[in-house]
Design an enzyme around this catalytic site. Sequence first.
Site: not given
Ligand code: NAD
Length: 367
Positions: A93, A193, A195-197
Amino acid sequence: MEVTTLKNSDLAKDPVIGQMSLHNHEQILFCNDNATGLKAIIAIHNTVLGPSLGGTRMWNYANEMEALHDVLRLSRGMTYKSSVAGLNLGGGKAVIIGDAKKIKNEALLRRFGKFVDSLGGKYITAEDVAMTSRDMEIIKMETDYVSGLPENMGGSGDPSPVTAYGVYVSMKASAKETWGSDSLSAKKVLVQGIGHVGEVLVDHLTKEGAKVYINDISQERLKAVSDKYKAEVVAADKMFDLDIDIYAPCALGATVNDDTLSKLKCKIICGAANNQLADEKVHGALVAKKGILYAPDFVVNAGGIINVFYELEGYNRERALSHAEKIYDTTFNLFQLAKQENILTYQAANKLGEQRIEAIARINAVL
Ligand code: NAD
């Protein structure tokens, strides 16, 4: 993995190599460049399985020790994540110290790229907090040891669909362990949450006939996802009072804490967020005591690193998805190990990671 027991007094005397020896980190590269203002630390925890891979995080750390502590913790986490996911990758990292909004620019990123290159492939970088795929493109000007590039540069693009698929199959394995069947039909799932995932997870769950509740701080996201999937929106101050089967944290870390556990009524916790347990030892035990099955976050969300790994091999989304499907078996197997050895599920996940590294280290020694 060998762990030494240094006392706090030893750490005060030997704050750098002393801290590395706590969890047997292999190497640290401290990077400084006055011209660009770059101050960074690259930590390589373990390369038994392959080159170390892990994102670069940019953060305005209060001091250097905080940055060092973070990069050591995060790089070690990557060793376990890749090992359990069955990838031939080690753990590494990087952190860049400073406010991304103020000091991140092309020169600083390219200087950082030169430092990554100087390690000759022992460390491969990727996106993390405050870094974008555009930043990876800039770093790529100075080194080939970059992953997570956009699709139009031959990269793997957004890893979220693969991550979400991994979360979905892990949830099914958790259901099989809990109810004897991996069907999620009619199960009540809270996705925090979207978002993307989170959104892609909602898609999988809806298709399987689960009853999905969603929560997010973005009203826009809530409207879009509830309209599209007919998911029920639930307010933040009500969501932990819901009578649900599964809680899927997909926003932030540390949402499994004293406060939420005093209310949570579910049988399974399985989601994408990193570091879900506010305090691994305390809340890992408390979850089990409450009869909740915790699917360890770094096993569940390994789809992201799996996706990046296949970028290094010449990207093919089908292969990445097919590897992510194995998260089902990994999750199920670690539950069996936890039962056999009477340990917590996160401890079983760590054990699986360590066993694989030790086994491969042995064959490397023989060859
Ligand atoms: P993202 O930023 O696209 O989505 C996160 C969502 O959470 C957003 O819609 C945001 O508005 C919402 N959010 C933020 N704070 C909040 C709260 N207090 N209460 C409710 N909702 C809230 O992120 P993502 O890419 O979807 O990733 C989601 C999580 O998964 C993150 O913690 C990330 O570290 C982890 N993760 C993601 C990936 C990946 O491939 N994208 C891989 C491993 C881990």
